[in-house]
Design a protein around this motif. Structure first.
Motif, PDB file in Angstrom:
ATOM      1  N   PRO A  37      -6.966  20.012  12.582  1.00  0.00           N
ATOM      2  CA  PRO A  37      -8.036  19.757  13.542  1.00  0.00           C
ATOM      3  C   PRO A  37      -9.001  18.690  13.029  1.00  0.00           C
ATOM      4  CG  PRO A  37      -8.416  21.820  12.388  1.00  0.00           C
ATOM      5  CD  PRO A  37      -7.085  21.311  11.934  1.00  0.00           C
ATOM      6  N   VAL A  38      -9.403  17.815  13.938  1.00  0.00           N
ATOM      7  CA  VAL A  38     -10.376  16.764  13.652  1.00  0.00           C
ATOM      8  C   VAL A  38     -11.500  16.922  14.667  1.00  0.00           C
ATOM      9  CG1 VAL A  38     -10.742  14.281  13.476  1.00  0.00           C
ATOM     10  CG2 VAL A  38      -8.551  15.262  12.761  1.00  0.00           C
ATOM     11  N   THR A  39     -12.720  17.023  14.194  1.00  0.00           N
ATOM     12  CA  THR A  39     -13.834  17.390  15.069  1.00  0.00           C
ATOM     13  C   THR A  39     -14.192  16.342  16.112  1.00  0.00           C
ATOM     14  OG1 THR A  39     -15.391  16.611  13.409  1.00  0.00           O
ATOM     15  CG2 THR A  39     -14.883  18.954  13.410  1.00  0.00           C
ATOM     16  N   ASP A  40     -14.130  15.063  15.727  1.00  0.00           N
ATOM     17  CA  ASP A  40     -14.515  14.012  16.674  1.00  0.00           C
ATOM     18  C   ASP A  40     -13.965  12.666  16.211  1.00  0.00           C
ATOM     19  OD1 ASP A  40     -16.210  13.265  14.560  1.00  0.00           O
ATOM     20  OD2 ASP A  40     -17.985  14.140  15.509  1.00  0.00           O
ATOM     21  N   GLN A  41     -14.254  11.622  16.975  1.00  0.00           N
ATOM     22  CA  GLN A  41     -13.742  10.291  16.655  1.00  0.00           C
ATOM     23  C   GLN A  41     -14.292   9.769  15.330  1.00  0.00           C
ATOM     24  OE1 GLN A  41     -11.412   8.182  18.505  1.00  0.00           O
ATOM     25  NE2 GLN A  41     -10.952  10.285  19.049  1.00  0.00           N
ATOM     26  N   ALA A  42     -15.526  10.080  15.011  1.00  0.00           N
ATOM     27  CA  ALA A  42     -16.100   9.644  13.739  1.00  0.00           C
ATOM     28  C   ALA A  42     -15.325  10.251  12.570  1.00  0.00           C
ATOM     29  CB  ALA A  42     -17.578  10.015  13.663  1.00  0.00           C
ATOM     30  N   ALA A  43     -14.961  11.522  12.674  1.00  0.00           N
ATOM     31  CA  ALA A  43     -14.179  12.179  11.625  1.00  0.00           C
ATOM     32  C   ALA A  43     -12.790  11.565  11.522  1.00  0.00           C
ATOM     33  CB  ALA A  43     -14.089  13.677  11.895  1.00  0.00           C
ATOM     34  N   LEU A  44     -12.189  11.221  12.658  1.00  0.00           N
ATOM     35  CA  LEU A  44     -10.879  10.575  12.655  1.00  0.00           C
ATOM     36  C   LEU A  44     -10.951   9.228  11.946  1.00  0.00           C
ATOM     37  CD1 LEU A  44      -7.911  10.413  13.496  1.00  0.00           C
ATOM     38  CD2 LEU A  44      -8.694   9.484  15.694  1.00  0.00           C
ATOM     39  N   HIS A  45     -11.964   8.444  12.258  1.00  0.00           N
ATOM     40  CA  HIS A  45     -12.115   7.145  11.605  1.00  0.00           C
ATOM     41  C   HIS A  45     -12.345   7.312  10.104  1.00  0.00           C
ATOM     42  CE1 HIS A  45     -12.104   4.245  14.959  1.00  0.00           C
ATOM     43  NE2 HIS A  45     -12.403   5.328  15.653  1.00  0.00           N
ATOM     44  N   GLY A  46     -13.050   8.358   9.716  1.00  0.00           N
ATOM     45  CA  GLY A  46     -13.240   8.644   8.295  1.00  0.00           C
ATOM     46  C   GLY A  46     -11.923   8.947   7.599  1.00  0.00           C
ATOM     47  N   LEU A  47     -11.052   9.709   8.255  1.00  0.00           N
ATOM     48  CA  LEU A  47      -9.737  10.008   7.687  1.00  0.00           C
ATOM     49  C   LEU A  47      -8.895   8.745   7.556  1.00  0.00           C
ATOM     50  CD1 LEU A  47      -8.933  13.276   9.646  1.00  0.00           C
ATOM     51  CD2 LEU A  47      -9.430  13.088   7.201  1.00  0.00           C
ATOM     52  N   LEU A  48      -8.946   7.907   8.576  1.00  0.00           N
ATOM     53  CA  LEU A  48      -8.178   6.662   8.532  1.00  0.00           C
ATOM     54  C   LEU A  48      -8.702   5.730   7.444  1.00  0.00           C
ATOM     55  CD1 LEU A  48      -7.664   6.074  12.348  1.00  0.00           C
ATOM     56  CD2 LEU A  48      -6.006   6.967  10.691  1.00  0.00           C
ATOM     57  N   ALA A  49     -10.004   5.755   7.201  1.00  0.00           N
ATOM     58  CA  ALA A  49     -10.574   4.956   6.111  1.00  0.00           C
ATOM     59  C   ALA A  49     -10.059   5.459   4.760  1.00  0.00           C
ATOM     60  CB  ALA A  49     -12.093   5.002   6.165  1.00  0.00           C
ATOM     61  N   LYS A  50      -9.879   6.766   4.620  1.00  0.00           N
ATOM     62  CA  LYS A  50      -9.342   7.318   3.380  1.00  0.00           C
ATOM     63  C   LYS A  50      -7.901   6.878   3.169  1.00  0.00           C
ATOM     64  CE  LYS A  50     -12.435  11.249   3.201  1.00  0.00           C
ATOM     65  NZ  LYS A  50     -12.592  12.690   3.104  1.00  0.00           N
ATOM     66  N   VAL A  51      -7.117   6.858   4.251  1.00  0.00           N
ATOM     67  CA  VAL A  51      -5.739   6.354   4.176  1.00  0.00           C
ATOM     68  C   VAL A  51      -5.767   4.900   3.698  1.00  0.00           C
ATOM     69  CG1 VAL A  51      -3.717   5.697   5.557  1.00  0.00           C
ATOM     70  CG2 VAL A  51      -4.779   7.938   5.894  1.00  0.00           C
ATOM     71  N   ARG A  52      -6.636   4.107   4.289  1.00  0.00           N
ATOM     72  CA  ARG A  52      -6.776   2.699   3.909  1.00  0.00           C
ATOM     73  C   ARG A  52      -7.182   2.563   2.445  1.00  0.00           C
ATOM     74  NH1 ARG A  52     -11.905   0.844   6.002  1.00  0.00           N
ATOM     75  NH2 ARG A  52     -12.528   1.884   4.089  1.00  0.00           N
ATOM     76  N   LEU A  58       0.026   2.903   7.140  1.00  0.00           N
ATOM     77  CA  LEU A  58      -0.083   3.827   8.270  1.00  0.00           C
ATOM     78  C   LEU A  58       1.127   3.662   9.169  1.00  0.00           C
ATOM     79  CD1 LEU A  58      -1.885   5.843   9.816  1.00  0.00           C
ATOM     80  CD2 LEU A  58      -2.925   3.863  10.938  1.00  0.00           C
ATOM     81  N   ILE A  59       1.796   4.758   9.468  1.00  0.00           N
ATOM     82  CA  ILE A  59       2.954   4.732  10.364  1.00  0.00           C
ATOM     83  C   ILE A  59       2.534   5.096  11.777  1.00  0.00           C
ATOM     84  CG2 ILE A  59       5.183   5.792  10.895  1.00  0.00           C
ATOM     85  CD1 ILE A  59       5.531   6.162   7.842  1.00  0.00           C
ATOM     86  N   SER A  60       1.790   6.205  11.918  1.00  0.00           N
ATOM     87  CA  SER A  60       1.385   6.621  13.261  1.00  0.00           C
ATOM     88  C   SER A  60       0.197   7.575  13.206  1.00  0.00           C
ATOM     89  CB  SER A  60       2.547   7.302  13.993  1.00  0.00           C
ATOM     90  OG  SER A  60       2.876   8.534  13.381  1.00  0.00           O
ATOM     91  N   VAL A  61      -0.519   7.617  14.321  1.00  0.00           N
ATOM     92  CA  VAL A  61      -1.585   8.589  14.556  1.00  0.00           C
ATOM     93  C   VAL A  61      -1.278   9.199  15.915  1.00  0.00           C
ATOM     94  CG1 VAL A  61      -4.052   8.965  14.888  1.00  0.00           C
ATOM     95  CG2 VAL A  61      -3.266   7.224  13.264  1.00  0.00           C
ATOM     96  N   HIS A  62      -1.138  10.511  15.940  1.00  0.00           N
ATOM     97  CA  HIS A  62      -0.738  11.185  17.174  1.00  0.00           C
ATOM     98  C   HIS A  62      -1.698  12.328  17.469  1.00  0.00           C
ATOM     99  CE1 HIS A  62       2.048  12.630  20.231  1.00  0.00           C
ATOM    100  NE2 HIS A  62       1.892  13.842  19.722  1.00  0.00           N
ATOM    101  N   ARG A  63      -2.298  12.292  18.659  1.00  0.00           N
ATOM    102  CA  ARG A  63      -3.148  13.411  19.082  1.00  0.00           C
ATOM    103  C   ARG A  63      -2.245  14.462  19.715  1.00  0.00           C
ATOM    104  NH1 ARG A  63      -7.698  12.445  23.464  1.00  0.00           N
ATOM    105  NH2 ARG A  63      -5.874  12.484  24.789  1.00  0.00           N
ATOM    106  N   VAL A  64      -2.367  15.676  19.236  1.00  0.00           N
ATOM    107  CA  VAL A  64      -1.525  16.775  19.710  1.00  0.00           C
ATOM    108  C   VAL A  64      -2.330  17.571  20.738  1.00  0.00           C
ATOM    109  CG1 VAL A  64      -0.235  18.828  19.042  1.00  0.00           C
ATOM    110  CG2 VAL A  64      -0.350  16.862  17.490  1.00  0.00           C
ATOM    111  N   ALA A  65      -1.777  17.698  21.911  1.00  0.00           N
ATOM    112  CA  ALA A  65      -2.450  18.450  22.980  1.00  0.00           C
ATOM    113  C   ALA A  65      -2.551  19.914  22.582  1.00  0.00           C
ATOM    114  CB  ALA A  65      -1.671  18.307  24.277  1.00  0.00           C
ATOM    115  N   PRO A  66      -3.653  20.552  22.965  1.00  0.00           N
ATOM    116  CA  PRO A  66      -3.781  21.988  22.672  1.00  0.00           C
ATOM    117  C   PRO A  66      -2.668  22.770  23.367  1.00  0.00           C
ATOM    118  CG  PRO A  66      -5.722  21.145  23.832  1.00  0.00           C
ATOM    119  CD  PRO A  66      -4.759  20.027  23.691  1.00  0.00           C
ATOM    120  N   GLU A  67      -2.233  23.814  22.706  1.00  0.00           N
ATOM    121  CA  GLU A  67      -1.181  24.644  23.291  1.00  0.00           C
ATOM    122  C   GLU A  67      -1.708  25.386  24.510  1.00  0.00           C
ATOM    123  OE1 GLU A  67       0.764  27.173  20.484  1.00  0.00           O
ATOM    124  OE2 GLU A  67       0.633  25.670  18.922  1.00  0.00           O
ATOM    125  N   SER A  68      -0.851  25.550  25.483  1.00  0.00           N
ATOM    126  CA  SER A  68      -1.217  26.329  26.680  1.00  0.00           C
ATOM    127  C   SER A  68      -1.328  27.788  26.285  1.00  0.00           C
ATOM    128  CB  SER A  68      -0.158  26.169  27.763  1.00  0.00           C
ATOM    129  OG  SER A  68      -0.052  24.816  28.118  1.00  0.00           O
TER     130      SER A  68
END
Length: 69
Positions: A37-52, A58-68
């Motif tokens: 889980p990633v709380t928001d876009q700022a947290a996502l960008h922080g994770l991507l900065a760590k990868v960098r 980077l191969i891919s970033v995929h948002r997984v839809a919540p399960e029904s």
């Protein structure tokens, strides 16, 4: 929201703390999956900065839809 980030290179589970507690899974083809889980876009960008910062391609970033429910 849950995200799956795939990077080229092998990381083991001890990197989980660096990636804010996300699950780290090494795949047999030399790819690492960083997922959880990633709380928001700022947290996502922080994770991507760590990868960098680690110099991991980077191969891919995929948002997984919540399960029904």
């Amino acid at each position: 929201m849950r995200y799956e980030i795939r990077v080229e290179g092998m990381l083991d589970q001890h990197w989980s703390a660096w990636f804010d507690g996300l699950q780290i899974t090494s795949e047999p083809d030399g790819v690492t999956l960083i997922a959880g889980p990633v709380t928001d876009q700022a947290a996502l960008h922080g994770l991507l900065a760590k990868v960098r910062d680690l110099g991991l391609p980077l191969i891919s970033v995929h948002r997984v839809a919540p399960e029904s429910r």
